[in-house]
Design an enzyme around this catalytic site. Structure first.
Site, PDB file in Angstrom:
ATOM      1  N   LYS A 160       6.675   1.563  29.995  1.00 34.39           N
ATOM      2  CA  LYS A 160       7.950   1.980  29.423  1.00 34.39           C
ATOM      3  C   LYS A 160       7.985   3.488  29.144  1.00 34.39           C
ATOM      4  CE  LYS A 160       9.750  -2.283  27.537  1.00 34.39           C
ATOM      5  NZ  LYS A 160       8.803  -3.288  28.064  1.00 34.39           N
ATOM      6  N   GLU A 180      18.741  -0.099  22.756  1.00 35.43           N
ATOM      7  CA  GLU A 180      18.694  -1.455  22.236  1.00 35.43           C
ATOM      8  C   GLU A 180      17.270  -1.952  22.456  1.00 35.43           C
ATOM      9  OE1 GLU A 180      19.248  -0.826  25.319  1.00 35.43           O
ATOM     10  OE2 GLU A 180      17.996  -2.355  26.256  1.00 35.43           O
ATOM     11  N   SER A 194       1.194  -3.986  33.685  1.00 37.07           N
ATOM     12  CA  SER A 194       2.283  -3.182  33.116  1.00 37.07           C
ATOM     13  C   SER A 194       2.006  -2.705  31.695  1.00 37.07           C
ATOM     14  CB  SER A 194       3.587  -3.977  33.157  1.00 37.07           C
ATOM     15  OG  SER A 194       3.421  -5.248  32.546  1.00 37.07           O
TER      16      SER A 194
HETATM   17  C1  LIG Z   1       9.008  -4.481  28.776  1.00 36.99           C
HETATM   18  C2  LIG Z   1       7.837  -4.941  29.510  1.00 36.99           C
HETATM   19  C3  LIG Z   1       7.944  -5.631  30.748  1.00 36.99           C
HETATM   20  C4  LIG Z   1       9.252  -6.043  31.357  1.00 36.99           C
HETATM   21  O1  LIG Z   1      10.063  -5.010  31.825  1.00 36.99           O
HETATM   22  P1  LIG Z   1      10.278  -4.670  33.362  1.00 36.99           P
HETATM   23  O2  LIG Z   1      11.474  -3.791  33.340  1.00 36.99           O
HETATM   24  O3  LIG Z   1      10.522  -5.960  34.122  1.00 36.99           O
HETATM   25  O4  LIG Z   1       9.076  -3.981  33.853  1.00 36.99           O
HETATM   26  C5  LIG Z   1       6.774  -5.968  31.408  1.00 36.99           C
HETATM   27  N1  LIG Z   1       5.560  -5.681  30.895  1.00 36.99           N
HETATM   28  C6  LIG Z   1       5.423  -5.038  29.710  1.00 36.99           C
HETATM   29  C7  LIG Z   1       4.054  -4.752  29.210  1.00 36.99           C
HETATM   30  C8  LIG Z   1       6.544  -4.647  28.983  1.00 36.99           C
HETATM   31  O5  LIG Z   1       6.383  -4.019  27.802  1.00 36.99           O
END
Ligand SMILES: *Cc1c(COP(=O)(O)O)cnc(C)c1O
Length: 408
Positions: free
Chosen positions: A86, A108, A376
């Site tokens: 993010k 948000e 992620s």
């Molecule tokens: C917010 C989040 C996601 C989901 O968001 P995408 O826009 O689909 O990438 C995935 N993994 C983590 C660790 C997140 O914080």
């Protein structure tokens, strides 16, 4: 005709008249920045000094041996500042806000992670910051609310409607309409009206750009398959984008929740439960009933629990370029557990969806094949959810106490 960001019919910008000029300004600023190598360099500089970029790829030697199939690599987005990919998006949008000469950002947040990331960016760049959050989520996410406030953000509790994410989105739009001259709305994923899907995936594309170079350096060739979890779709598009024109299979993994057959999931592209509609300013697959009312979604991972999905991913689902699968809560908790024990890594529950799908497929692949997983984010935030799922009797009292404290 103006480019309104259509992807084979998905996407677009369905806006109230009053916001059209603000979006035109944003599209123009973004297009100029995108074509300006100096801007990208500025972005890379701040990400490398503030957010640990380039993040490495890690060879998962023990998991590879355990499954006896493809060689498994992990792209480490968990090492970003604030713990997930993010940061790539919010810092990029922050630089655009500076270019537009605005002084205030709003966002948000549901699970709170995007709120913390945005408040962090606002502190760093000296912007005023307001975060909209449904009352139910404010109660569920007390630690995140605490940090947002310490970072200088005003957290507004939304008591309209069902008091969750979608109600917070409506309030944020209401704020934006009133304060367009000074304020930018930092959307958190590759959804929403044009240019957000394109803009957010542009900033996230740094993931795939790095990963492509890193895997070529290490293995001398491209991976055979790449896996990423899909909430709104930003981390998936971020890693996939650099490989779209290569002979690489791309796999997006959605939240299978309690199982597709139960209806308690957030699988928009991997189940038959979603249908095409227009909501929140764009056209995509939504989990909705016959009257266009949004359905309730479920996932053990709060970040994947969303009714819509990126229009860019909807396009690639339709034309078959990306394969979409679902992993259930149970499979995800098992995959998380194994990854922690075998590799000493703690992926976020969201990321663990990608791991779970890999664990289903890797054993049948050849030892010569290469898999790349986008991790992620990191899983520290999930401590009580995971503890609950494991239900280890030794920890039951402690979990109950803590859960009461956080959910109360
Ligand atoms: C917010 C989040 C996601 C989901 O968001 P995408 O826009 O689909 O990438 C995935 N993994 C983590 C660790 C997140 O914080």
């Amino acid at each position: 005709m103006k480019d309104r960001g259509y992807y084979e019919g998905f996407g677009g910008a369905y806006l109230p008249e009053i916001l059209v000029a603000t979006f035109d300004e944003l599209v123009e600023t973004f297009q100029k920045a995108k074509d300006d190598p100096v801007f990208w360099q500025e972005y890379v500089d701040i990400m490398s000094t503030y957010s640990c970029r380039p993040t490495p790829i890690t060879f998962a030697e023990n998991l590879t041996r355990h499954f006896g199939g493809a060689r498994i690599y992990i792209k480490r987005e968990d090492l970003n500042h604030t713990g997930a990919h993010k940061a790539n998006n919010v810092m990029g949008q922050g630089l655009l806000v500076k270019r537009m000469g605005k002084s205030r950002v709003i966002a948000e947040t549901g699970a709170g992670q995007h709120g913390v990331a945005t408040a962090t960016m606002a502190a760093k760049f000296g912007f005023k910051c307001t975060i909209y959050m449904g009352e139910v989520d404010v109660r569920r996410q007390r630690p995140n609310v605490f940090w947002m406030e310490r970072l200088g953000a005003e957290v507004v509790t939304v008591r309209e409607g069902t008091r969750i994410l979608k109600d917070a989105i409506n309030e944020a739009f209401r704020d934006w309409v009133t304060n367009m001259d000074t304020t930018h709305y930092v959307l958190g994923t590759a959804c929403g009206p044009h240019p957000f899907p394109e803009m957010v995936s542009f900033f996230q594309s740094i993931i795939g750009k790095e990963a492509r170079k890193q895997i070529l350096e290490r293995e001398g060739r491209l991976p055979d398959r790449i896996y990423a979890c899909v909430g709104g779709g930003s981390n998936a598009l971020g890693i996939f984008k650099a490989f779209l024109n290569d002979p690489v299979e791309l796999v997006g993994v959605e939240a299978g929740g309690k199982g597709l057959a139960t209806g308690k999931h957030a699988s928009r592209l991997s189940s038959k439960d979603a249908s095409i509609g227009v909501a929140q300013g764009y056209k995509t697959y939504f989990l909705q009933d016959n009257d266009g009312q949004m359905k309730e979604t479920h996932s053990v991972a709060a970040g994947l629990d969303y009714v819509g999905v990126s229009p860019i991913l909807a396009q690639y689902a339709e034309n078959g370029r990306i394969r979409f699968e679902a992993a259930t809560d149970r499979e995800v908790v098992d995959a998380l557990s194994l990854t922690i024990k075998k590799e000493g890594l703690i992926p976020a529950l969201e990321s663990a969806h990608a791991f779970a799908q890999v664990f289903k497929e890797a054993p049948a692949m050849s030892k010569e094949d290469i898999i790349l997983i986008n991790q992620s984010g990191r899983g520290d935030k999930d401590i009580f959810t995971v503890a609950d799922a494991f239900a280890d009797p030794k920890w039951q009292e402690f979990i109950k106490e803590k859960a009461q404290e956080y959910h109360a």
